[in-house]
Motif scaffolding. Sequence first.
Motif, PDB file in Angstrom:
ATOM      1  N   LEU A 178       0.795  -1.261   0.100  1.00  0.00           N
ATOM      2  CA  LEU A 178       0.030  -0.040   0.148  1.00  0.00           C
ATOM      3  C   LEU A 178       1.097   1.414  -0.070  1.00  0.00           C
ATOM      4  CD1 LEU A 178      -3.392   0.564   1.279  1.00  0.00           C
ATOM      5  CD2 LEU A 178      -1.426   2.111   2.489  1.00  0.00           C
ATOM      6  N   THR A 179       0.539   2.143  -0.738  1.00  0.00           N
ATOM      7  CA  THR A 179       1.330   3.281  -0.810  1.00  0.00           C
ATOM      8  C   THR A 179       0.230   4.562  -0.988  1.00  0.00           C
ATOM      9  OG1 THR A 179       2.952   2.497  -2.301  1.00  0.00           O
ATOM     10  CG2 THR A 179       2.662   4.769  -2.129  1.00  0.00           C
ATOM     11  N   SER A 180       0.362   5.533  -0.234  1.00  0.00           N
ATOM     12  CA  SER A 180      -0.484   6.649  -0.062  1.00  0.00           C
ATOM     13  C   SER A 180       0.026   7.867  -0.812  1.00  0.00           C
ATOM     14  CB  SER A 180      -0.866   7.318   1.377  1.00  0.00           C
ATOM     15  OG  SER A 180       0.398   7.403   2.080  1.00  0.00           O
ATOM     16  N   LEU A 181      -0.765   8.644  -1.614  1.00  0.00           N
ATOM     17  CA  LEU A 181      -0.248   9.677  -2.661  1.00  0.00           C
ATOM     18  C   LEU A 181      -1.327  10.688  -2.346  1.00  0.00           C
ATOM     19  CD1 LEU A 181      -0.008   6.937  -4.576  1.00  0.00           C
ATOM     20  CD2 LEU A 181       1.776   8.289  -5.516  1.00  0.00           C
ATOM     21  N   MET A 182      -1.009  11.952  -2.335  1.00  0.00           N
ATOM     22  CA  MET A 182      -1.796  13.189  -2.374  1.00  0.00           C
ATOM     23  C   MET A 182      -1.642  13.734  -3.806  1.00  0.00           C
ATOM     24  SD  MET A 182      -1.152  16.543  -0.173  1.00  0.00           S
ATOM     25  CE  MET A 182      -0.669  17.299  -1.764  1.00  0.00           C
ATOM     26  N   TYR A 183      -2.975  14.150  -4.253  1.00  0.00           N
ATOM     27  CA  TYR A 183      -2.920  14.771  -5.418  1.00  0.00           C
ATOM     28  C   TYR A 183      -3.811  16.415  -5.283  1.00  0.00           C
ATOM     29  CZ  TYR A 183      -7.931  13.350  -5.926  1.00  0.00           C
ATOM     30  OH  TYR A 183      -9.488  13.151  -5.531  1.00  0.00           O
ATOM     31  N   THR A 184      -3.417  17.274  -6.028  1.00  0.00           N
ATOM     32  CA  THR A 184      -4.292  18.683  -6.009  1.00  0.00           C
ATOM     33  C   THR A 184      -4.413  18.934  -7.545  1.00  0.00           C
ATOM     34  OG1 THR A 184      -2.145  19.789  -5.253  1.00  0.00           O
ATOM     35  CG2 THR A 184      -3.650  19.439  -3.690  1.00  0.00           C
ATOM     36  N   CYS A 185      -5.250  19.718  -7.811  1.00  0.00           N
ATOM     37  CA  CYS A 185      -5.312  20.541  -8.993  1.00  0.00           C
ATOM     38  C   CYS A 185      -6.098  21.702  -8.851  1.00  0.00           C
ATOM     39  CB  CYS A 185      -6.194  19.733 -10.037  1.00  0.00           C
ATOM     40  SG  CYS A 185      -6.559  20.488 -11.889  1.00  0.00           S
ATOM     41  N   ASP A 186      -5.260  22.931  -8.601  1.00  0.00           N
ATOM     42  CA  ASP A 186      -6.081  24.134  -8.106  1.00  0.00           C
ATOM     43  C   ASP A 186      -6.940  24.550  -9.034  1.00  0.00           C
ATOM     44  OD1 ASP A 186      -4.624  23.877  -5.420  1.00  0.00           O
ATOM     45  OD2 ASP A 186      -2.989  25.114  -6.451  1.00  0.00           O
ATOM     46  N   GLU A 187      -6.545  24.246 -10.478  1.00  0.00           N
ATOM     47  CA  GLU A 187      -7.442  25.034 -11.595  1.00  0.00           C
ATOM     48  C   GLU A 187      -8.844  24.451 -11.578  1.00  0.00           C
ATOM     49  OE1 GLU A 187      -5.319  23.943 -15.098  1.00  0.00           O
ATOM     50  OE2 GLU A 187      -3.365  25.221 -14.680  1.00  0.00           O
ATOM     51  N   GLN A 188      -8.927  23.168 -11.168  1.00  0.00           N
ATOM     52  CA  GLN A 188     -10.345  22.364 -11.174  1.00  0.00           C
ATOM     53  C   GLN A 188     -10.717  22.094  -9.849  1.00  0.00           C
ATOM     54  OE1 GLN A 188      -9.805  18.872 -13.745  1.00  0.00           O
ATOM     55  NE2 GLN A 188      -8.794  20.073 -15.315  1.00  0.00           N
ATOM     56  N   ASN A 189     -10.017  22.752  -8.839  1.00  0.00           N
ATOM     57  CA  ASN A 189     -10.638  22.797  -7.337  1.00  0.00           C
ATOM     58  C   ASN A 189     -10.645  21.294  -6.994  1.00  0.00           C
ATOM     59  OD1 ASN A 189     -11.059  23.947  -4.810  1.00  0.00           O
ATOM     60  ND2 ASN A 189     -13.155  24.133  -5.291  1.00  0.00           N
ATOM     61  N   VAL A 190      -9.943  20.369  -7.249  1.00  0.00           N
ATOM     62  CA  VAL A 190      -9.943  18.976  -7.006  1.00  0.00           C
ATOM     63  C   VAL A 190      -8.757  18.586  -6.029  1.00  0.00           C
ATOM     64  CG1 VAL A 190     -10.041  16.777  -7.844  1.00  0.00           C
ATOM     65  CG2 VAL A 190     -11.353  18.564  -9.101  1.00  0.00           C
ATOM     66  N   SER A 191      -8.862  17.779  -4.981  1.00  0.00           N
ATOM     67  CA  SER A 191      -7.506  17.273  -4.197  1.00  0.00           C
ATOM     68  C   SER A 191      -8.263  16.135  -3.498  1.00  0.00           C
ATOM     69  CB  SER A 191      -7.264  18.399  -3.353  1.00  0.00           C
ATOM     70  OG  SER A 191      -8.192  18.729  -2.332  1.00  0.00           O
ATOM     71  N   GLY A 192      -7.156  15.400  -3.018  1.00  0.00           N
ATOM     72  CA  GLY A 192      -7.567  14.328  -2.219  1.00  0.00           C
ATOM     73  C   GLY A 192      -6.419  13.268  -2.012  1.00  0.00           C
ATOM     74  N   LEU A 193      -6.705  11.911  -1.590  1.00  0.00           N
ATOM     75  CA  LEU A 193      -5.619  11.045  -1.242  1.00  0.00           C
ATOM     76  C   LEU A 193      -6.204   9.774  -2.081  1.00  0.00           C
ATOM     77  CD1 LEU A 193      -3.514  10.153   1.032  1.00  0.00           C
ATOM     78  CD2 LEU A 193      -5.279   9.148   2.242  1.00  0.00           C
ATOM     79  N   VAL A 194      -4.947   9.410  -2.667  1.00  0.00           N
ATOM     80  CA  VAL A 194      -4.946   8.104  -3.656  1.00  0.00           C
ATOM     81  C   VAL A 194      -4.169   7.071  -2.752  1.00  0.00           C
ATOM     82  CG1 VAL A 194      -4.339   6.921  -5.593  1.00  0.00           C
ATOM     83  CG2 VAL A 194      -5.239   9.221  -5.755  1.00  0.00           C
ATOM     84  N   LEU A 195      -5.082   5.777  -2.694  1.00  0.00           N
ATOM     85  CA  LEU A 195      -4.210   4.593  -1.993  1.00  0.00           C
ATOM     86  C   LEU A 195      -3.956   3.669  -3.302  1.00  0.00           C
ATOM     87  CD1 LEU A 195      -6.476   3.968   1.203  1.00  0.00           C
ATOM     88  CD2 LEU A 195      -4.412   5.198   1.227  1.00  0.00           C
ATOM     89  N   GLY A 196      -2.514   3.484  -3.213  1.00  0.00           N
ATOM     90  CA  GLY A 196      -2.271   2.699  -4.249  1.00  0.00           C
ATOM     91  C   GLY A 196      -2.245   1.251  -3.602  1.00  0.00           C
ATOM     92  N   PHE A 197      -2.727   0.203  -4.194  1.00  0.00           N
ATOM     93  CA  PHE A 197      -2.775  -1.048  -3.749  1.00  0.00           C
ATOM     94  C   PHE A 197      -1.894  -2.098  -4.847  1.00  0.00           C
ATOM     95  CE2 PHE A 197      -6.576   0.516  -1.652  1.00  0.00           C
ATOM     96  CZ  PHE A 197      -6.617  -0.046  -0.253  1.00  0.00           C
ATOM     97  N   PHE A 198      -1.047  -2.922  -4.126  1.00  0.00           N
ATOM     98  CA  PHE A 198      -0.311  -3.811  -5.047  1.00  0.00           C
ATOM     99  C   PHE A 198      -0.077  -5.194  -4.308  1.00  0.00           C
ATOM    100  CE2 PHE A 198       1.269   0.402  -5.263  1.00  0.00           C
ATOM    101  CZ  PHE A 198       1.488   0.699  -6.611  1.00  0.00           C
ATOM    102  N   GLY A 199      -0.236  -6.225  -4.997  1.00  0.00           N
ATOM    103  CA  GLY A 199      -0.252  -7.629  -4.855  1.00  0.00           C
ATOM    104  C   GLY A 199      -0.294  -8.558  -5.896  1.00  0.00           C
ATOM    105  N   ASP A 200      -0.242  -9.666  -5.631  1.00  0.00           N
ATOM    106  CA  ASP A 200      -0.207 -10.763  -6.699  1.00  0.00           C
ATOM    107  C   ASP A 200      -1.688 -11.079  -6.981  1.00  0.00           C
ATOM    108  OD1 ASP A 200       2.402 -11.010  -7.051  1.00  0.00           O
ATOM    109  OD2 ASP A 200       2.839 -12.511  -5.405  1.00  0.00           O
ATOM    110  N   ARG A 201      -2.025 -11.773  -8.005  1.00  0.00           N
ATOM    111  CA  ARG A 201      -3.140 -12.244  -8.324  1.00  0.00           C
ATOM    112  C   ARG A 201      -3.135 -13.336  -9.276  1.00  0.00           C
ATOM    113  NH1 ARG A 201      -7.724  -8.325  -8.120  1.00  0.00           N
ATOM    114  NH2 ARG A 201      -7.220  -7.161  -6.208  1.00  0.00           N
ATOM    115  N   TRP A 202      -4.189 -14.234  -9.401  1.00  0.00           N
ATOM    116  CA  TRP A 202      -4.195 -15.381 -10.115  1.00  0.00           C
ATOM    117  C   TRP A 202      -5.053 -15.501 -11.138  1.00  0.00           C
ATOM    118  CZ3 TRP A 202      -3.329 -14.980  -5.192  1.00  0.00           C
ATOM    119  CH2 TRP A 202      -2.143 -15.626  -4.341  1.00  0.00           C
TER     120      TRP A 202
END
Length: 190
Positions: free
Chosen positions: A72-96
Motif C-alpha cells: 500500500l502506498t499513499s499519494l496526495m493530489y491537487t489540481c487548483d485549476e479544477q479545485n480537486v484534491s484528495g488522497l489516492v491509496l495504491g494497492f499492489f499484490g499478486d493475483r491469479w
Amino acid sequence: MKLKLLCALLFLSSFTYSQVYSSSGIYLAKEYNKDQALYKAKDFVMSNLIDVSTSPTKFEIDPLAAASSGELTSLMYTCDEQNVSGLVLGFFGDRWNESGVIYQAYAFKNLTKEDAFEILSKLEMLMDDHYRYLVSDSDTNNLSFEYDDMTFLLYRNGGTKIRVFWNGFDAEWEETAFNRTRRRFERKID
C-alpha cells in the motif's frame, strides 16, 4: 545414479526457470515502492480524477508514504485549476488468473479531500480509543469496520497494524506509514 542426476536436474531447473520470482526474503528491497506508485498514479489521476483537455492542465501528485510490506502506498493530489484534491491509496499484490498463472496487479482507490480527512481521523481515533483493548492481547484482539467499499482490520503485533481490504486486495498498513500519511496529508492539503 541416473535417477539421482535426473532428480537433481529437475530440482535445479525449478529454481532457475520459473514464472514466479522466489527468494528467501531476507535482504530484499520492497517489491513496490513510492517511485513506482507515483509513476502509475500519475496516469490514474489524469485519466480518472481531473479533466484533461487540449489546453495544459496543472496538477500535483506527491507520494506520502509506502507501507514496508510494499502492498500500500499513499499519494496526495491537487489540481487548483479544477479545485480537486484528495488522497489516492495504491494497492499492489499478486493475483491469479483462471489458468492459475500468478501476475502482479495494482489498483488505485481515490478518496476526496473530505473522505480522506474522515477516514484518517477515524482510524486515528479508533487506535487511540481502543489501544488498551488491542494491546491487552496482541494479535488476538482485533477491531474491524467498513468505510465505503473498504474494510479495515486493526490489531497489534509489534505495533498497531491496519489491514485494508479493497477490490480483492489485502494490504497491510503499519502504524508508522499511516501516521506519516496522516501528518503529511494534513500539512500539505491545507
